[in-house]
Design an enzyme around this catalytic site. Structure first.
Site, PDB file in Angstrom:
ATOM      1  N   HIS A 189       0.857  -1.197   0.000  1.00  0.00           N
ATOM      2  CA  HIS A 189       0.000   0.000   0.000  1.00  0.00           C
ATOM      3  C   HIS A 189       0.886   1.238   0.000  1.00  0.00           C
ATOM      4  O   HIS A 189       1.296   1.721   1.046  1.00  0.00           O
ATOM      5  CB  HIS A 189      -0.912  -0.044   1.244  1.00  0.00           C
ATOM      6  CG  HIS A 189      -1.940   1.051   1.295  1.00  0.00           C
ATOM      7  ND1 HIS A 189      -3.146   0.913   1.963  1.00  0.00           N
ATOM      8  CD2 HIS A 189      -1.952   2.305   0.795  1.00  0.00           C
ATOM      9  CE1 HIS A 189      -3.833   2.028   1.863  1.00  0.00           C
ATOM     10  NE2 HIS A 189      -3.129   2.902   1.158  1.00  0.00           N
ATOM     11  N   HIS A 244       1.244   4.854  -2.390  1.00  0.00           N
ATOM     12  CA  HIS A 244       0.858   5.717  -3.520  1.00  0.00           C
ATOM     13  C   HIS A 244       2.137   6.379  -4.002  1.00  0.00           C
ATOM     14  O   HIS A 244       2.766   7.121  -3.246  1.00  0.00           O
ATOM     15  CB  HIS A 244      -0.152   6.769  -3.069  1.00  0.00           C
ATOM     16  CG  HIS A 244      -1.394   6.181  -2.473  1.00  0.00           C
ATOM     17  ND1 HIS A 244      -2.543   5.978  -3.207  1.00  0.00           N
ATOM     18  CD2 HIS A 244      -1.655   5.720  -1.227  1.00  0.00           C
ATOM     19  CE1 HIS A 244      -3.467   5.423  -2.414  1.00  0.00           C
ATOM     20  NE2 HIS A 244      -2.961   5.254  -1.217  1.00  0.00           N
ATOM     21  N   HIS A 298      -9.633   0.983  -1.208  1.00  0.00           N
ATOM     22  CA  HIS A 298      -9.556   1.621   0.111  1.00  0.00           C
ATOM     23  C   HIS A 298     -10.959   1.548   0.709  1.00  0.00           C
ATOM     24  O   HIS A 298     -11.941   1.938   0.055  1.00  0.00           O
ATOM     25  CB  HIS A 298      -9.166   3.090  -0.023  1.00  0.00           C
ATOM     26  CG  HIS A 298      -7.705   3.333  -0.274  1.00  0.00           C
ATOM     27  ND1 HIS A 298      -7.019   2.755  -1.296  1.00  0.00           N
ATOM     28  CD2 HIS A 298      -6.813   4.107   0.403  1.00  0.00           C
ATOM     29  CE1 HIS A 298      -5.753   3.168  -1.247  1.00  0.00           C
ATOM     30  NE2 HIS A 298      -5.604   3.992  -0.229  1.00  0.00           N
ATOM     31  N   GLU A 341     -11.275   3.253   6.126  1.00  0.00           N
ATOM     32  CA  GLU A 341     -10.190   4.111   6.623  1.00  0.00           C
ATOM     33  C   GLU A 341     -10.876   5.177   7.480  1.00  0.00           C
ATOM     34  O   GLU A 341     -10.696   5.211   8.687  1.00  0.00           O
ATOM     35  CB  GLU A 341      -9.422   4.752   5.458  1.00  0.00           C
ATOM     36  CG  GLU A 341      -8.316   5.713   5.899  1.00  0.00           C
ATOM     37  CD  GLU A 341      -7.646   6.461   4.724  1.00  0.00           C
ATOM     38  OE1 GLU A 341      -8.210   6.483   3.613  1.00  0.00           O
ATOM     39  OE2 GLU A 341      -6.558   7.049   4.959  1.00  0.00           O
ATOM     40  N   ASP A 374       1.807   3.933   2.829  1.00  0.00           N
ATOM     41  CA  ASP A 374       0.768   4.788   2.242  1.00  0.00           C
ATOM     42  C   ASP A 374       1.357   5.963   1.454  1.00  0.00           C
ATOM     43  O   ASP A 374       1.505   5.855   0.240  1.00  0.00           O
ATOM     44  CB  ASP A 374      -0.196   5.282   3.332  1.00  0.00           C
ATOM     45  CG  ASP A 374      -1.588   5.596   2.803  1.00  0.00           C
ATOM     46  OD1 ASP A 374      -1.850   5.365   1.612  1.00  0.00           O
ATOM     47  OD2 ASP A 374      -2.430   6.064   3.604  1.00  0.00           O
ATOM     48  N   ASP A 375       1.640   7.074   2.135  1.00  0.00           N
ATOM     49  CA  ASP A 375       2.202   8.268   1.497  1.00  0.00           C
ATOM     50  C   ASP A 375       3.376   8.742   2.348  1.00  0.00           C
ATOM     51  O   ASP A 375       3.270   9.730   3.082  1.00  0.00           O
ATOM     52  CB  ASP A 375       1.132   9.364   1.408  1.00  0.00           C
ATOM     53  CG  ASP A 375      -0.080   8.901   0.627  1.00  0.00           C
ATOM     54  OD1 ASP A 375      -0.014   8.870  -0.606  1.00  0.00           O
ATOM     55  OD2 ASP A 375      -1.088   8.534   1.272  1.00  0.00           O
TER      56      ASP A 375
END
Ligand code: HPA
Ligand code: ZN
Length: 339
Positions: free
Chosen positions: A16, A18, A196, A199, A277-278
């Site tokens: 996961h 991005h 997703h 969340e 994630d980011d």
């Protein structure tokens, strides 16, 4: 071997991530200059100071703005290559990367520019760094179904480079059913799917992603703890959750890491994994996420290794490749007992 050494050296698999969320402020500035794009910040430090979020949307607004500096194929290559070099530092041996084509095509950047830059770096990463990878194309759920269909159409010539479709962006107000038909079409075309869900959004989004979108993994999914029946079902069907601890605390899904439910879910038998994630926005890559969990919960080394095992089993590689990665993991665990 102490816990910190164990976590640093543990072979890791990321599911996961991005790629646009790995854009570090320094690279944002360098690309802005290279492409003559004006940024609303004077220095990379000012950018970092702006990374104070109170929910998902407050992050997304700044994340889409940052992506504006990505224009040329080489920009997408450089972005991806920088991420892979970070993977190498963290002993990430396999990664499955999201990209958001609509963030770029809506600014007039060609789909080909985006995917060719990213996939050239991924090929180089396998050759030079030995890091294997897969690419997942996400639809932005705040945009309409038609735009998702157009994006799927643009992806068809690149089918062999994309393993799955996903669904990201603003969860509240954009339930899975909005993308039921486009996911059905994507599956007909041979793509796997993820989404997703849970969340910020309700457990119904997790149920609907499973039932209406036929996903193979749930991204985040941490809200499942609101429903004991769902938790039991996720465990029963070995449905992977790609959990992102630092993201969840940064976006206030959990106030404090101590309150995060990832270890509880692991012990309830859910196939949870740790992901970043980011990372450029949430303050950490893979090792940082593992460390954050270990420092706030009483977890064993065996449980830390279990997160990697879960990720290998949940990945989109062949069974033979999974066996190779499992062998690497087990060799590391055995070695760690001797030092
Ligand atoms: N949630 C939804 N959309 C996203 C995220 C996320 O955590 N990161 C990048 N796009
Ligand atoms: Zn995400």
């Amino acid at each position: 071997m102490n816990q910190t050494q164990f976590i640093q050296q543990l072979p890791k698999v990321e599911l996961h991530l991005h790629i646009e969320g790995s854009l570090e402020p320094e690279m944002m500035f360098a690309l802005a200059q290279r492409n003559n794009i004006e940024l609303p910040f004077a220095t990379p430090e000012e950018v970092k100071a702006a990374y104070e979020f109170n929910n998902l949307q407050s992050f997304l607004d700044i994340y889409y703005q940052g992506a504006n500096v990505l224009v040329h194929e080489q920009d997408f290559y450089d972005l991806t290559w920088a991420y892979l070099k970070r993977c190498q530092q963290d002993n990430v041996i396999h990664t499955e990367i999201f990209f958001d084509p609509q963030t770029h095509t809506s600014r007039g950047i060609a789909f080909a520019t985006v995917i060719e830059g990213i996939s050239r770096a991924l090929q180089e990463g396998e050759k030079q760094l030995g890091i294997t990878s897969r690419l997942i194309m996400c639809f932005l759920r705040h945009l309409d179904e038609q735009s998702a269909f157009e994006t799927l159409e643009q992806a068809l010539p690149y089918k062999e480079k994309i393993i799955a479709v996903g669904l990201d962006s603003s969860e509240l107000g954009h339930p899975p059913e909005k993308f039921m038909r486009v996911f059905a079409k994507a599956r007909e075309e041979g793509f796997l799917s993820v989404a997703h869900a849970g969340e910020e959004g309700p457990v119904s989004n997790i149920y609907d992603s499973l039932e209406l979108l036929n996903v193979s993994r749930i991204d985040h999914g941490v809200r499942c703890s609101d429903d004991a029946v769902l938790v039991a079902e996720l465990a029963e069907i070995s449905m992977p959750l790609t959990v992102c601890p630092l993201s969840n605390t940064k976006l206030k899904v959990f106030e404090k890491m101590e309150q995060h439910n990832i270890v509880e879910l692991l012990r309830q038998g859910v196939r949870v994994t740790i992901n970043s994630d980011d990372p450029a926005y949430f303050g950490g890559y893979m090792t940082d996420n593992f460390m954050a969990v270990a420092q706030s919960h009483d977890v064993t080394l065996q449980e830390m290794a279990q997160f990697t095992q879960n990720a290998i089993e949940a990945s989109f590689i062949s069974n033979q490749e999974k066996q190779q990665l499992l062998a690497k993991l087990h060799a590391f665990v055995e070695r760690s007992k001797q030092v």
